[in-house]
Design a protein around this motif. Structure first.
Motif, PDB file in Angstrom:
ATOM      1  N   SER A 156       0.838  -1.206   0.000  1.00 54.37           N
ATOM      2  CA  SER A 156       0.000   0.000   0.000  1.00 54.37           C
ATOM      3  C   SER A 156       0.869   1.251   0.000  1.00 54.37           C
ATOM      4  CB  SER A 156      -0.923   0.016   1.222  1.00 54.37           C
ATOM      5  OG  SER A 156      -1.770  -1.107   1.222  1.00 54.37           O
ATOM      6  N   ILE A 157       1.913   1.252   0.817  1.00 58.78           N
ATOM      7  CA  ILE A 157       2.800   2.429   0.883  1.00 58.78           C
ATOM      8  C   ILE A 157       3.457   2.668  -0.470  1.00 58.78           C
ATOM      9  CG2 ILE A 157       4.946   3.312   1.891  1.00 58.78           C
ATOM     10  CD1 ILE A 157       4.170   1.853   4.484  1.00 58.78           C
ATOM     11  N   ILE A 158       3.954   1.595  -1.083  1.00 58.74           N
ATOM     12  CA  ILE A 158       4.635   1.741  -2.369  1.00 58.74           C
ATOM     13  C   ILE A 158       3.657   2.203  -3.439  1.00 58.74           C
ATOM     14  CG2 ILE A 158       5.806   0.438  -4.205  1.00 58.74           C
ATOM     15  CD1 ILE A 158       7.049  -1.256  -1.901  1.00 58.74           C
ATOM     16  N   TYR A 159       2.411   1.672  -3.408  1.00 54.63           N
ATOM     17  CA  TYR A 159       1.406   2.085  -4.408  1.00 54.63           C
ATOM     18  C   TYR A 159       1.062   3.558  -4.235  1.00 54.63           C
ATOM     19  CZ  TYR A 159      -2.721   1.973  -7.363  1.00 54.63           C
ATOM     20  OH  TYR A 159      -3.617   2.224  -8.373  1.00 54.63           O
ATOM     21  N   ILE A 160       0.918   4.002  -2.990  1.00 52.77           N
ATOM     22  CA  ILE A 160       0.583   5.417  -2.746  1.00 52.77           C
ATOM     23  C   ILE A 160       1.696   6.317  -3.263  1.00 52.77           C
ATOM     24  CG2 ILE A 160       0.313   7.143  -0.906  1.00 52.77           C
ATOM     25  CD1 ILE A 160      -1.178   4.978   0.677  1.00 52.77           C
ATOM     26  N   LEU A 161       2.944   5.954  -2.976  1.00 54.31           N
ATOM     27  CA  LEU A 161       4.076   6.764  -3.445  1.00 54.31           C
ATOM     28  C   LEU A 161       4.114   6.803  -4.975  1.00 54.31           C
ATOM     29  CD1 LEU A 161       6.854   5.607  -0.933  1.00 54.31           C
ATOM     30  CD2 LEU A 161       5.714   7.827  -1.018  1.00 54.31           C
ATOM     31  N   TRP A 162       3.907   5.635  -5.587  1.00 58.37           N
ATOM     32  CA  TRP A 162       3.912   5.579  -7.055  1.00 58.37           C
ATOM     33  C   TRP A 162       2.810   6.448  -7.630  1.00 58.37           C
ATOM     34  CZ3 TRP A 162      -0.164   3.631 -10.028  1.00 58.37           C
ATOM     35  CH2 TRP A 162       0.078   3.557 -11.402  1.00 58.37           C
ATOM     36  N   PHE A 163       1.599   6.387  -7.040  1.00 51.47           N
ATOM     37  CA  PHE A 163       0.465   7.163  -7.542  1.00 51.47           C
ATOM     38  C   PHE A 163       0.730   8.659  -7.425  1.00 51.47           C
ATOM     39  CE2 PHE A 163      -3.893   7.422  -8.823  1.00 51.47           C
ATOM     40  CZ  PHE A 163      -4.362   8.601  -8.273  1.00 51.47           C
ATOM     41  N   ILE A 164       1.280   9.076  -6.273  1.00 46.61           N
ATOM     42  CA  ILE A 164       1.544  10.499  -6.052  1.00 46.61           C
ATOM     43  C   ILE A 164       2.592  11.000  -7.046  1.00 46.61           C
ATOM     44  CG2 ILE A 164       2.548  12.163  -4.439  1.00 46.61           C
ATOM     45  CD1 ILE A 164       1.196  10.573  -2.190  1.00 46.61           C
ATOM     46  N   ILE A 165       3.656  10.201  -7.226  1.00 47.05           N
ATOM     47  CA  ILE A 165       4.709  10.619  -8.161  1.00 47.05           C
ATOM     48  C   ILE A 165       4.148  10.670  -9.585  1.00 47.05           C
ATOM     49  CG2 ILE A 165       6.905   9.911  -9.196  1.00 47.05           C
ATOM     50  CD1 ILE A 165       7.654   8.763  -6.419  1.00 47.05           C
ATOM     51  N   LYS A 166       3.322   9.685  -9.919  1.00 49.44           N
ATOM     52  CA  LYS A 166       2.750   9.653 -11.269  1.00 49.44           C
ATOM     53  C   LYS A 166       1.857  10.870 -11.523  1.00 49.44           C
ATOM     54  CE  LYS A 166      -0.790   7.036 -12.392  1.00 49.44           C
ATOM     55  NZ  LYS A 166      -1.637   7.895 -13.215  1.00 49.44           N
ATOM     56  N   GLU A 167       1.079  11.247 -10.533  1.00 58.23           N
ATOM     57  CA  GLU A 167       0.180  12.383 -10.695  1.00 58.23           C
ATOM     58  C   GLU A 167       0.949  13.694 -10.771  1.00 58.23           C
ATOM     59  OE1 GLU A 167      -3.288  12.477 -11.081  1.00 58.23           O
ATOM     60  OE2 GLU A 167      -2.868  10.368 -11.489  1.00 58.23           O
ATOM     61  N   MET A 168       2.150  13.732 -10.166  1.00 57.52           N
ATOM     62  CA  MET A 168       2.939  14.963 -10.177  1.00 57.52           C
ATOM     63  C   MET A 168       3.667  15.140 -11.508  1.00 57.52           C
ATOM     64  SD  MET A 168       4.464  14.811  -6.333  1.00 57.52           S
ATOM     65  CE  MET A 168       5.702  16.022  -6.621  1.00 57.52           C
ATOM     66  N   ILE A 169       3.757  14.065 -12.303  1.00 54.40           N
ATOM     67  CA  ILE A 169       4.454  14.159 -13.582  1.00 54.40           C
ATOM     68  C   ILE A 169       3.394  14.268 -14.668  1.00 54.40           C
ATOM     69  CG2 ILE A 169       6.109  13.062 -15.112  1.00 54.40           C
ATOM     70  CD1 ILE A 169       7.134  11.497 -12.687  1.00 54.40           C
ATOM     71  N   PRO A 170       3.181  15.442 -15.247  1.00 53.72           N
ATOM     72  CA  PRO A 170       2.031  15.635 -16.138  1.00 53.72           C
ATOM     73  C   PRO A 170       2.129  14.886 -17.465  1.00 53.72           C
ATOM     74  CG  PRO A 170       3.377  17.602 -16.073  1.00 53.72           C
ATOM     75  CD  PRO A 170       3.940  16.670 -15.068  1.00 53.72           C
ATOM     76  N   PHE A 171       3.347  14.592 -17.899  1.00 56.66           N
ATOM     77  CA  PHE A 171       3.481  14.002 -19.218  1.00 56.66           C
ATOM     78  C   PHE A 171       3.450  12.468 -19.200  1.00 56.66           C
ATOM     79  CE2 PHE A 171       7.806  12.944 -18.262  1.00 56.66           C
ATOM     80  CZ  PHE A 171       8.295  14.001 -17.514  1.00 56.66           C
TER      81      PHE A 171
END
Lengths: 100, 233
Positions: free
Chosen positions: B217-232
């Motif tokens: 869960s922690i790794i998925y949350i971090l991945w999701f947040i990083i993905k959302e911060m990268i617009p492209f």
């Protein structure tokens, strides 16, 4: 070496005494006695409240807690149960939040 | 949409799991074990102990007379040196994982309430003992927290003085802790220990099964947040 409390038996010694009596290991005796405790809690609940699954889960949780408190079941079992309950609630919560 | 569902699930799982674990009462560790002692001691000396470790002078490592053990969620070093000093300290782990050689020394409080300091000798044992047994309460020098009690005992029929018993490997030690003094009474410690696979009294394999969903869960949350911060992406 000898025990301090002499001939008195503690409730935590019951699995050991039961295992010695029937000729099985203490861990097996702990498992059997824990299952007996859980069934004592859960079977009447299942009979009286047949369709109420939530109540079954609550009684199972309480029964396992009693077994852990008696020292017959390992403490990590409670953490495993907490993990399963957290997953179940997370599924329900996700349905509510996302509307699916 | 599936990613948002996964994100919501991961957040809720971590919140519910943390809340449930913090609500577990510490007394559910059971009533504790009865220690096996070589010489009978008054039960009052063992009052309040839910876990204990006992050893003898013969168990001390010869080169630097010490005994290393784990109790109550901490790792301990016990010294009874040839010079006569008796000391006890718990390992200090920086960030909960890194041990750099520092010990948190314990102060010995005599049955009469006198603070004997972090180092006692056999003369102190003889002075405070009653029929070859004495219990000292332990308090950390750094934090002042209680870390249970230490019982010293020997057979006075064979050895009048504790030093004689020590010289003949017949001096026995017992360190006991109650529920409230164990590390797992601190829920923060329990959660951090779970995350780093170091929960006391739990097999490592079981610890992996218990904490894998949380790490996922922690790794998925971090991945999701990083993905959302990268617009492209």
């Amino acid at each position: 070496m000898f025990q301090i409390h002499g001939d008195s038996m503690q409730i935590t010694d019951i699995p050991s005494a039961f295992g010695d009596f029937v000729g099985m290991s203490e861990i097996t005796a702990q498992i059997i006695l824990s299952v007996v405790i859980i069934l004592i809690f859960v079977l009447p609940t299942m009979y009286l409240a047949k369709s109420n699954t939530t109540l079954h889960i609550i009684m199972t949780f309480l029964a396992v807690t009693v077994c852990i408190g008696l020292g017959w079941a390992p403490f990590w079992l409670l953490i495993a149960l907490a993990s399963c309950m957290a997953m179940a609630w997370a599924f329900l919560g996700t349905k509510v939040v996302t509307g699916d | 949409m599936a990613e948002y569902k996964g994100f919501a699930f991961a957040i809720m799982f971590i919140l519910f799991f943390s809340a449930l674990v913090t609500m577990i009462p510490t007394g559910l560790y059971g009533s504790g074990e009865e220690p096996d002692l070589v010489t009978p001691v008054e039960p009052i000396l063992l009052a309040g102990f839910s876990v204990s470790e006992n050893w003898s002078a013969g168990d001390l490592v010869e080169t630097n007379p010490q005994y290393e053990y784990s109790l109550g969620g901490w790792d301990w070093y016990f010294y009874h040196r040839a010079t006569g000093s008796i000391e006890l300290g718990s390992k200090i782990y920086w960030g909960g994982v890194l041990y750099l050689g520092q010990l948190d020394s314990q102060e010995f409080i005599s049955p009469g309430g006198e603070n004997k300091g972090y180092s006692i000798t056999c003369d102190d044992l003889d002075e405070d003992a009653d029929n070859g047994t004495v219990r000292y309460d332990l308090y950390s020098i750094s934090s002042g927290n209680s870390y249970g009690g230490m019982v010293f005992y020997w057979n006075t029929t064979a050895y009048t003085y504790s030093q004689d018993a020590f010289d003949n490997d017949a001096l026995y030690y017992l360190h006991g802790m109650g529920f409230n003094e164990q590390a797992t009474n601190n829920i923060g410690f329990l959660l951090v220990s779970l995350l780093f696979f170091q929960v006391p009294d739990v097999p490592a394999e079981i610890n992996v099964f218990l904490i894998t969903p949380t790490w996922a869960s922690i790794i998925y949350i971090l991945w999701f947040i990083i993905k959302e911060m990268i617009p492209f992406v």
